[in-house]
Enzyme design. Structure first.
Site, short mmCIF file in Angstrom:
data_model
loop_
_atom_site.label_atom_id
_atom_site.label_comp_id
_atom_site.label_asym_id
_atom_site.label_seq_id
_atom_site.Cartn_x
_atom_site.Cartn_y
_atom_site.Cartn_z
N ASP A 196 -8.84 4.07 -1.88
CA ASP A 196 -9.75 4.36 -0.63
C ASP A 196 -11.04 4.99 -1.21
O ASP A 196 -11.31 5.93 -1.20
CB ASP A 196 -9.18 5.03 0.20
CG ASP A 196 -7.79 4.55 0.66
OD1 ASP A 196 -7.72 3.27 0.59
OD2 ASP A 196 -7.28 5.41 1.52
N GLU A 233 2.82 5.32 -3.83
CA GLU A 233 2.74 5.80 -4.84
C GLU A 233 3.90 6.83 -5.18
O GLU A 233 4.34 7.01 -6.16
CB GLU A 233 1.42 7.06 -4.70
CG GLU A 233 -0.07 6.54 -4.88
CD GLU A 233 -0.12 5.52 -3.61
OE1 GLU A 233 0.39 5.66 -2.55
OE2 GLU A 233 -0.96 4.53 -3.81
N ASP A 235 0.97 -1.03 0.00
CA ASP A 235 -0.01 -0.08 0.07
C ASP A 235 0.80 1.26 0.00
O ASP A 235 2.02 1.25 0.08
CB ASP A 235 -1.01 -0.05 1.36
CG ASP A 235 -2.05 0.79 1.07
OD1 ASP A 235 -2.28 1.56 0.10
OD2 ASP A 235 -2.75 0.89 2.00
#
Lengths: 611, 892
Positions: B558, B485, B482
Site C-alpha cells: 500500500d 503477512e 493479500d
C-alpha cells in the site's frame, strides 16, 4: 497477411483518393507510397494511409461497409486479431477466425431499436413543444405578477412610511408623557428614601462580597484564556491527543468527561454515543458500508495523525474494537462505535419534510466538520463562530424554502390574491385613520394609537410578504431555464429514483439528496447546466471523508416522462444519475435519427431486398 | 504509519540483548572436527565450560560455489523440543548438488580445518575461537566470514520452571514464550565490499546504509518481520510485508558475494559502519576493505548459505540454486493490469473494459478486490453486484483478457460458510496458545487462518480453486493473495501473536515470515491443479519470503500517490529482484491518495518497465482510469502502455532468462557493469535485462534529468535513436512524453509494433528487430517464444533464437537444445522490419539466405505512432520466419 482485395478497408468516399494515381500521398503529408505498397502489410505512413486493410499501422483505420447495418471504422488493431468486429466479417481474413455475415440480423435489431427511438422522439418533440408553450405562458404570468407586485410594493411602501411616521410621533408623545410621570415618581421616591437613610448600613458588606465574586470571575476567565492559548501554541499534536482521548473515552464508555468537548450538547451526545456503542458492539457486521455520509471523526483524526507519531490510545480497547479500529484505517469506515453514533442521531431525527430534514442534515454535517476544524486549529470561540455561519446558511435555506412554499400559501390568502381592490381598501382605511388621529392631542388617545399601530403592523407585514414574493420571483426568473425555457417546469419539481436501498431525490435549481430510511445525505446544491444542457450539475454536497465533497451529475435523455432511470457512484462521492425527460427531445436530433434510419434502409443488402 | 504500534529493537528483548553484546564475547570453540557423511561436522562448546551442552555444526559444500553452514542444538541430548527448520524453501534438487567432502585439511598447525569449496575457493573453520570463512585460494583473501568479531550467540531452549517468567508484553498483548529466550545472533563480514544490498522488504535505498557505528544517526537495525503497515513511509529501515534474509555484497575489486540465512523468525540486521568496533579489542587482524553486518533472529536454527560469486549474476544463480528460480509467468501476466479497490459491479467492469477498447488502449487483466465477495467470504460473489460472474469472465476472455479475484487467508468465522465449516471441522486452523482455533479480526470481522504450513492443509486449500469448488470461476480467472503477512487487525503489531501454534507445535514466532509464503504456495498449487497441470498459475502475493519467486508475483503493497513513493519504488523493485523475487512492481499511481495527472503519467511511464505492471487505487481515491485526465494525458498514458506492449517479446525473453538463471528482469546497473563504481549506489536508473537502461522522472515539472550512462559503449535513445556516449553523466532535456530510456550499443531487441486489445491477439504478430550497433559495428540479442500459457515449454515446446550482427551480416541462430524433440513450438510469425541504429545510410539492398532474395533498405521512422519520429536505416519486409535459421547480408 495481405488481403486479397488491394482496396480492402477503404471507405467509398476515399475510393478515388486511392485509385487516382500510382503514387499516393500519406494523408498527413509525411510521405508517399505506390499502389504496390497499398495494403502490403507494411506500414509506410505514420497515419496508416497506406494500410487501410491490414493491422500494419498502429494509427490506421479500417472501414467495413456492413451492408444491412451501419458502416463502421475500426482501429487497425482489430484487423486479423481473431475477433469478429465487423458484422460483415471483413476484418478477419487471415483464416484465424471465421466471421459469418451477421449484418442483416444485427441491422434489423438496430433498425428496430432506431425506429422505437424515433417513435419516442416524435412523441417527445410534441411534449417538449407543449412544455415550452406552457413555460412561456407561465413565465409571462410570473413576470406580470412581478411587475404588479412591484407596483404594489411602491404604493405600500408609501403607506407604511406614513404609518411609521405617525406611529413614531405617537410614540414620541407617549414617551414624553412617560418621562413626565417618571420624574414625578422619582421625586416622590427620593423624599421617601431620605426618610429611611439611617437604616441602610449592612448593605455595604453585601456589595463588597459581590465585588469579590466578580473579581474571581475575571480570574477564571483569564485562566481559561491561557488554557486556550496553550492549546493553540501546541497546535495539532495536543489536539490529536485530545482526539485520542476522546476516542478512548467513547470506546471505554467512560464518563465522557473530556476537555476537548466543546459544549454541553456534545458532551451529552458523547455519553449517548458511548451507550449506543456498547449496544451496537453485539452486532458484528460493519454497518457503515451502506451509509457513506457520516462524520468520520475517528477516521479523519487518523488522517491528521499521519506521520506525526502521535500516540493514539488503543490500549484500553477490546480485541474486537481494536480490530475494527485498525480495519477502519483502510476502509475509512466508521467502527461500530461510530455507526452507533449515527444511528442515535438518526433516531432523533425529525423527518417530516424535505426542508426540515435538509436543515437538520446540513447542521449535522456541518457540526462534524466544525469538530474537525476545531480540533485542528481552533479554540472554542471559533467553533461558535462557525456555528453562526451555519445559522446563516441555514436561514438562507429557510428563505429559499419559504419562498418556494409561499406560492401555495398565497393561493389561499385573499389578501394577496389578484383582486386589485385590496390595496385600494388599505389606502382608504389608512387615509381615514390618519385623518382622524390627532397627533397633538395630549394625552394620546389610546384607541387611536392602537389603530395606528395595528394598521402599521398589518401593512408592514404585507409589505414584507410582497417583498419576499418579489425576491423569490426574481430569484426564480434569474435561473437558466434553457434556450427554449424547456426546463421551466423543473423549477418546482423533484424527481425521485430508487437504486438498491437508496432513494435519490433530485430537485433541479435546488438540491439533490440520497435517502436511506430516515437518513438523508445531500449530494449537492444546484450548480448549473453543463454540456449544452445535457447535464445538470449539483455540487458542494455533504463532505466525504478522505474524498471530495459530494456531487451529482444528472445526465438528461429524451424520454416521455420525467423520470430518474439510473443512479451510480462511479467515483467515490461523485454520483451520476440519468433523467429521461421530454425537454431533451429536440427536433434536430429527431431529424438526425430519421436520416440514420434512411441510410440503414438504403444499405439493405441485395439478397434481402425482396424481404 | 503508526510508529508506536510497532516494536523498536529496544522494545524487542532479543534484539536489545544482542545489540548490547560486545565484540569478542563469544567464547565457543570448535571440537570434534571431522567428516561425517561427506560433511564437515564439529561441536561448539564454551571454552570456559566444556561440560555445557554443545551445539552441533555441520558444513556442507554444493556445486557452483555454495557453502551451507548449519548450527543447532544437539538432538541426542533431548532438548525440550526440536527447533524449527523452515521446510519447503530449499528446492529438492539442491540436495543432489552436494559435493561429498572426502577429507579435511589441517591449517595453521591444527588451529583450523579447511575443506574444498570450489575451484580456487576453500572454506576454513578456525577452532578457537570458532570462526568460519571462505577464502579465495589464489589471492589468499577472505570472501565472507562468520563470527570474526566473536558476537555469535545461541540461546538454547529451556524447560520452564516455576520461577521463570518469560512473558513479554507489548501494548496490551502478552507473549507467553513457553521455551524461554531462544534467539540466535552472529556477525558476518563481507570482504572487498563497497556496498551491501538486499534483505527486503523495506522502502529505502538500494545500497544499504549503515545502521550502527560512527556517524549513524537513526540507529534501528533493518527489520525482517512481515507486517501490514498502514501508510508506510518512503525512507525507512522498517520492514514491510515480506522478508528475504539474503544479502548481496558488491565491490570494485572482488565483485559480489552473498549470504543467506534460512530462518523465518523475526530477524534484525545491522549494517555496521567502519569503525563500529573501535572501542573493542580486535582479536583477529581483518582486512579493512570489508563490510561487517550483525544478524539477530528470535528463534529457529542457524542454516546459512555462503555464495562466492564473484560476478553479481553468479550470486543470483547460486542463491536460486538453493531457493529456486522465478516461475515462468504467463504472457498475459507480464502485460498491463487494471485494478482498483473496487470495480463495483458487472456494469462497472463492462464499462471500464469497453472504455479501453473505445480508446484503443491495450490491457490484459481486470481485477476485483475484496468487495466483490459476499461479505468478505472468499470464493463467493456478492450476487447483487456480480450476478453472472462466469458470463462476465467469458466476455473478457472473448477479447483475450483475464480476470483476477482476491483470496485472502482470513476466513470468516461464520457457521454457514462452507469453508469455515470445513476448516474448523477438520482442525485446519492455526491454534491459539491454549489450543483453540485462533480468532483474529480482519476484513470479514472475526476470522481464522488456515495453517498452510501443513502440506495436507495446503492440499485441501489448493482444491478450493477447482472450478466445482470455486463457484463462478472460469479458466480465465486468476488469483490475488493479500493480507497474508498475516494481517490481523487486533493482533500485536497488526499480525498474529507469536505464541500461536502451527502444525507440529511450531510456534508462530518461528515461522512468522514464511506464513504468507506457504499460503501463496498453496494458492499457486491450487491453480496448477485446477488446470490439470497444463496452465501456468498466476498468483500475486503481498507477503513474501525466500523462495516466493517460485509461486508468482509480488507487489510493494500500500504505497502512496506522491513523488517520493514513485522514486522509492525503483530501489524496492531492484532489491526484490536482487534477492530472487524478480516478478514485482509497485502500484502505478500510488495506492493511497490522488495523484496529480503529471505524477500519474510519470508513474505509467516508469511502471511500464516494472516486471509487474499494475495500476491500483484505494477506494477513497478518485477514479483514475487512463482516460480521466484529459485527452493529452490519455495519449501519454496510452503511449506508456504501448511501450510495454511493444517490448513484451523482450520482457518475456527476460522472464525466461530469470526462470533459467535466477538473474532478475530488472537489475541494478552494477549487475551489468560490475566494475563501474559510479553505478554502485545508483538507484534512480536501472537496467531492464542487459540491453535497456531506464531512469524515472521523480520530480514535478522536470525540464532536465541527469542520467549516468555506464560502460564504454554508446547508448541510443529509445524514442529518437540519438546516440549518447557511455561513462558520462548526461544532462538531458526531458519532455512530458517519456522518461529517459536507452538501448545499449551492441544489443538487439525484438519488438512488436502492432498493438492489439490485449497481448493474446499479438501472439502471431510480426516482429521488429532493433539492432543497436556498437563501436565495432556488431550487436547481439536473444528472443524466447512459447505458447505463453502452458507448461509445454518444459518439454522443449519453445523457440529460442540468438541474433548476431557482425561484418554487415545478421544471423539468426537456434539456441534451443537439439533434442530431436518434435514438441517444438510452431510459429508462423515473421520479422517485418529490421532497424539499424548507428549505421550510416549507405546500402540499398540486402540479401536473404537461404531464400536468396533481395530486399529493400530505406529510411523509415523508428517508432510508428510518433508523428515526428526520426528516420533510421530500416530493412523493409524481410519476412523471414522467426522460427527459422537465416542470414541477411547488407550489400554495399
Amino acid at each position: 497477411s495481405k488481403p486479397k482485395d488491394p482496396f480492402l478497408g477503404i471507405a467509398p468516399e476515399d475510393d478515388k483518393y486511392y485509385r487516382a494515381s500510382d503514387v499516393i500521398r500519406c494523408k498527413d503529408g509525411s510521405g508517399k507510397f505506390n499502389q504496390a505498397q497499398l495494403n502490403d502489410d507494411f506500414c509506410d505512413c505514420a497515419d496508416g494511409t497506406d494500410e487501410p486493410g491490414t493491422s500494419a499501422c498502429p494509427g490506421g483505420r479500417f472501414f467495413c461497409r456492413n451492408a444491412g447495418h451501419s458502416p463502421v471504422y475500426l482501429f487497425s488493431s482489430r484487423v486479423n486479431d481473431g475477433i469478429c468486429d465487423c458484422c460483415d466479417g471483413t476484418d478477419e481474413y487471415d483464416g484465424q477466425a471465421k466471421c459469418p455475415n451477421t449484418c442483416w440480423e444485427a441491422g434489423k435489431v438496430a433498425r428496430d431499436r432506431l425506429e422505437k427511438k424515433i417513435a419516442t422522439y416524435q412523441e417527445g418533440v410534441k411534449l417538449r413543444k407543449q412544455e415550452i408553450e406552457q413555460a412561456k405562458v407561465a413565465i409571462e404570468k410570473d413576470e406580470a405578477e412581478l411587475s404588479k407586485l412591484k407596483k404594489e410594493e411602491s404604493v405600500l411602501k408609501v403607506i407604511v412610511k406614513q404609518l411609521k411616521d405617525h406611529k413614531e410621533q405617537i410614540e414620541k408623545a407617549e414617551e414624553k408623557e412617560r418621562l413626565q410621570k417618571e420624574k414625578e415618581e422619582m421625586q416622590k421616591k427620593e423624599s421617601e428614601e431620605k426618610a429611611n437613610e439611617a437604616k441602610d448600613k449592612p448593605d455595604e458588606d453585601m456589595g463588597n462580597r459581590n465585588e469579590a465574586g466578580k473579581h474571581s470571575d475575571v480570574e477564571n476567565n483569564d485562566v481559561e484564556n491561557n488554557h486556550d492559548k496553550i492549546e493553540n501554541l501546541e497546535g495539532s499534536p495536543a489536539d490529536q491527543d485530545e482526539a485520542g482521548d476522546k476516542l478512548a473515552d467513547v470506546l471505554d464508555n467512560d464518563d465522557g468527561e473530556s476537555d476537548s468537548l466543546g459544549s454541553e450538547g456534545s458532551l451529552h451526545n458523547k455519553v449517548e454515543e458511548a451507550n449506543n456503542a456498547k449496544e451496537a458492539n453485539e452486532e458484528p457486521i460493519i454497518k457503515s458500508e451502506t451509509n457513506v455520509k457520516v462524520d468520520k471523526k475517528e477516521s479523519s483524526d487518523e488522517n491528521d495523525n499521519k506521520g506525526n507519531g502521535v500516540t493514539e490510545n488503543t490500549e484500553g480497547l477490546s480485541r474486537e474494537e481494536l480490530g475494527r479500529l485498525v480495519a477502519s484505517r483502510w476502509t475509512g469506515e466508521k467502527t461500530d462505535v461510530e455507526s452507533a453514533e449515527t444511528d442515535s442521531k438518526l433516531d432523533n431525527e425529525d423527518h417530516e419534510d424535505l426542508p426540515k430534514e435538509t436543515k437538520k442534515d446540513e447542521y449535522e454535517g456541518y457540526a462534524s466538520e466544525t469538530d474537525d476544524e476545531s480540533n485542528r486549529y481552533d479554540d472554542d470561540t471559533h467553533k461558535y463562530d462557525d456555528e453562526d455561519d451555519v445559522d446563516e446558511e441555514y436561514q438562507e435555506d429557510e428563505h429559499d424554502d419559504l419562498s418556494s412554499s409561499y406560492k401555495s400559501d398565497s393561493d389561499n390568502e385573499p389578501d394577496l390574491s389578484d383582486n386589485p381592490s385590496w390595496l385600494e381598501k388599505v389606502q382608504k382605511t389608512v387615509r381615514n385613520i390618519l385623518q382622524v388621529v390627532n397627533l397633538f392631542q395630549a394625552p394620546v388617545n389610546q384607541s387611536d394609537a392602537a389603530r395606528v399601530r395595528k394598521e402599521y403592523d398589518e401593512s408592514s407585514a404585507k409589505l414584507s410578504k410582497i417583498q419576499s414574493r418579489i425576491s423569490s420571483l426574481t430569484q426564480k426568473l434569474k435561473h437558466d431555464f434553457g434556450p427554449a425555457k424547456e426546463f421551466y417546469t423543473f423549477y418546482d419539481h423533484c424527481f425521485e429514483g430508487k437504486e438498491n436501498k437508496y432513494t435519490y431525490k433530485v430537485c433541479p435549481y435546488k438540491q439533490a439528496s440520497q435517502e436511506e430510511g430516515y437518513s438523508t445525505t445531500r449530494l449537492g446544491r444546484w450548480d448549473k447546466f453543463e454540456d449544452s444542457y445535457k447535464v445538470m450539475l449539483f455540487s458542494n454536497g455533504d463532505k466525504c471523508w478522505n474524498g471530495p465533497d459530494r456531487s451529482l451529475k444528472v445526465k438528461l435523455r429524451c424520454g416521455l416522462k420525467n423520470e430518474i432511470t439510473d443512479v451510480d457512484e462511479p467515483s467515490r462521492c461523485e454520483y451520476v444519475a440519468l433523467l429521461s425527460t421530454p425537454a431533451l427531445c429536440q427536433e434536430e436530433r429527431l431529424k438526425e435519427l430519421q436520416q440514420r434510419l434512411d441510410l440503414l434502409n438504403v444499405e439493405l443488402p441485395a439478397n434481402h431486398d425482396e424481404l | 504509519w503508526k510508529k508506536e504500534e510497532f516494536r523498536t529493537c529496544h522494545q524487542t528483548p532479543f534484539c536489545k540483548r544482542a545489540r548490547s553484546r560486545i565484540p569478542g564475547s563469544s567464547s565457543l570453540i570448535a571440537t570434534h572436527v571431522t567428516i561425517t557423511d561427506g560433511d564437515l561436522t564439529a561441536k561448539l562448546t564454551p571454552k570456559s565450560q566444556p561440560q555445557a551442552k554443545p551445539l552441533i555444526l555441520t558444513l556442507s559444500v554444493h556445486q557452483h560455489g555454495i557453502l551451507r553452514l548449519k548450527i543447532d542444538e544437539d538432538a541426542s541430548l533431548s532438548p525440550p523440543k526440536k527447533r524449527f527448520e523452515v521446510p519447503d524453501v530449499v528446492v529438492p534438487e539442491f540436495a543432489s548438488s552436494k559435493l561429498w567432502l572426502p577429507r579435511l585439511s589441517e591449517e595453521d598447525n591444527g588451529l583450523a580445518s579447511s575443506v574444498y569449496l570450489s575451484d580456487g575457493h576453500s572454506a576454513v573453520l578456525r577452532h578457537d575461537p570458532f570462526e568460519l570463512f571462505v577464502r579465495d585460494d589464489n589471492s589468499g583473501e577472505r570472501v565472507i566470514s562468520l563470527n570474526s568479531h566473536g558476537l555469535f550467540d545461541f540461546e538454547q531452549l529451556q524447560e520452564k520452571s516455576e520461577d521463570d517468567n518469560w512473558e513479554e508484553t507489548f501494548r496490551s498483548h502478552t507473549d507467553r514464550r513457553p521455551y524461554g529466550p531462544q534467539s540466535i545472533s552472529f556477525d558476518v563480514s563481507l570482504y572487498g565490499a563497497d556496498f551491501v544490498y538486499g534483505i527486503p522488504e523495506r522502502a529505502t535505498t538500494l545500497a544499504l546504509k549503515p545502521t550502527r557505528g560512527p556517524n549513524v544517526e537513526e540507529s534501528e537495525p533493518y527489520r525482517l518481520f512481515n507486517l501490514d503497515v498502514f501508510e508506510y513511509i518512503h525512507d525507512s529501515p522498517f520492514g514491510l510485508y515480506g522478508s528475504i534474509p539474503f544479502m548481496v555484497s558488491h565491490g570494485k575489486t572482488r565483485g559480489s558475494s552473498g549470504f543467506f540465512w534460512l530462518n523465518a523468525a523475526e530477524m534484525q540486521i545491522d549494517v555496521l559502519a567502519p569503525g563500529w568496533e573501535a572501542a573493542a579489542e580486535s582479536h583477529i587482524a581483518l582486512p579493512s576493505h570489508r563490510i561487517d553486518t550483525f544478524w539477530m533472529s528470535e528463534a529457529g536454527v542457524v542454516d546459512t548459505f555462503f555464495f562466492i560469486g564473484p560476478n553479481p549474476k553468479d550470486v543470483l544463480q547460486q542463491y536460486t540454486a538453493v531457493t529456486g528460480t522465478p516461475t515462468m509467468p504467463q504472457m498475459f501476466s507480464i502485460a498491463y493490469h487494471q485494478c482498483r479497490w473496487n470495480y463495483r459491479d458487472e456494469e462497472d467492469v463492462e464499462h471500464v473494459d469497453s472504455k479501453f477498447d473505445e480508446l484503443d488502449i491495450p490491457y490484459d487483466v481486470l481485477w476485483l478486490d475484496i468487495e466483490h465477495t459476499n461479505g468478505k467470504r472468499y470464493f463467493t460473489w456478492d450476487r447483487a453486484l456480480f450476478p453472472h460472474p462466469e458470463e462476465m469472465q467469458k466476455k473478457l476472455a472473448g477479447k483475450g483478457r483475464r480476470m483476477v479475484t482476491i483470496v485472502d487467508p482470513h476466513i470468516k468465522r461464520d457457521d454457514d460458510f462452507y469453508l469455515h465449516k470445513e476448516a474448523s471441522k477438520k482442525g485446519y486452523y492455526v491454534k491459539d496458545s491454549s489450543g483453540n482455533d485462533f480468532d483474529g479480526w480482519c476484513w470479514p470481522g472475526s476470522s481464522s487462518y488456515p495453517d498452510t504450513l501443513n502440506p495436507e492443509i495446503r492440499s485441501w486449500w489448493a482444491d478450493k480453486f477447482s472450478y466445482e469448488n470455486y463457484v463462478g470461476s472460469t479458466p480465465s480467472l486468476y488469483i490475488w493473495n493479500d493480507m497474508n503477512e498475516p494481517s490481523v487487525f487486533n493482533g500485536p503489531e497488526v499480525t498474529m501473536p507469536r505464541d500461536v501454534l502451527h502444525n507440529g507445535g511450531v510456534e508462530h514466532r518461528e515461522l512468522h515470515n514464511a506464513y504468507g509464503y506457504y499460503f501463496h504456495m498453496a494458492t499457486a498449487d491450487g491453480l496448477v491443479k485446477r488446470g490439470n497441470g497444463n496452465d501456468r498459475p498466476f498468483v500475486l502475493s503481498r507477503a513474501l519470503f525466500a523462495g516466493s519467486q517460485r509461486y508468482g508475483a509480488v507487489w510493494t503493497g500500500d504505497n502512496t500517490a506522491d513523488w517520493d513513493h514513485l522514486r522509492v519504488s525503483i530501489p524496492m523493485v531492484l532489491t526484490l529482484g536482487l534477492t530472487g523475487m524478480s516478478f514485482s512492481g509497485a502500484d502505478v499511481g500510488g495506492f493511497f491518495g490522488n495523484p496529480e495527472p503529471e505524477l500519474l503519467v510519470r508513474w505509467y511511464q516508469l511502471g511500464a518497465y516494472y516486471p509487474f505492471f499494475r495500476a491500483h487505487a484505494h477506494h477513497d481515491t478518485k477514479r483514475r482510469e487512463p482516460w480521466l485526465f484529459g485527452e493529452r494525458n490519455t495519449e501519454l498514458i496510452k503511449d506508456a502502455i504501448h511501450v510495454r506492449y511493444a517490448l513484451l517479446p523482450y520482457f518475456y525473453t527476460l522472464f525466461r532468462e530469470a526462470n533459467t538463471s535466477g538473474v532478475p528482469v530488472v537489475r541494478p546497473l552494477w549487475m551489468e557493469f560490475p566494475s563501474d563504481e559510479a553505478t554502485f549506489s545508483n538507484d534512480e536508473a536501472f537496467m531492464v535485462g542487459s540491453s535497456l537502461l531506464v531512469q524515472g522522472i521523480y520530480t514535478e515539472r522536470a525540464k532536465h534529468a541527469s542520467v549516468y550512462l555506464p560502460g564504454k559503449e554508446s547508448w541510443y535513445d529509445l524514442r529518437t535513436g540519438t546516440a549518447y556516449k557511455g561513462r558520462v553523466k548526461h544532462k538531458l532535456e526531458v519532455t512530458e512524453e517519456s522518461i529517459p530510456a536507452f538501448q545499449r550499443a551492441g544489443t538487439i531487441i525484438a519488438r512488436k509494433d502492432r498493438f492489439r486489445r490485449s497481448s493474446t491477439q499479438m501472439a502471431n504478430d510480426p516482429y521488429t528487430l532493433v539492432i543497436a550497433l556498437n563501436s565495432s559495428q556488431a550487436a547481439e540479442g536473444e528472443l524466447y517464444i512459447d505458447d505463453g500459457s502452458s507448461f509445454n515449454f518444459l518439454q522443449g515446446a519453445y523457440i529460442h533464437r540468438r541474433f548476431i550482427f557482425s561484418n554487415g551480416k545478421l544471423t539468426s541462430i537456434d539456441l534451443a537444445p537439439a533434442s530431436g524433440s518434435n514438441r517444438r513450438y510452431p510459429s508462423d510469425a515473421f520479422i517485418e522490419r529490421i532497424i539499424l541504429l548507428g549505421q550510416a545510410p549507405g546500402s540499398k539492398n540486402a540479401l536473404i539466405e537461404p531464400s536468396n532474395q533481395k530486399i529493400d533498405i530505406e529510411l523509415a521512422p523508428l517508432w510508428f505512432l510518433r508523428a515526428r519520429a526520426p528516420a533510421v536505416v530500416t530493412v523493409r519486409k524481410p519476412d523471414v520466419r522467426v522460427a527459422e535459421d537465416w542470414t541477411i547480408t547488407f550489400l554495399v
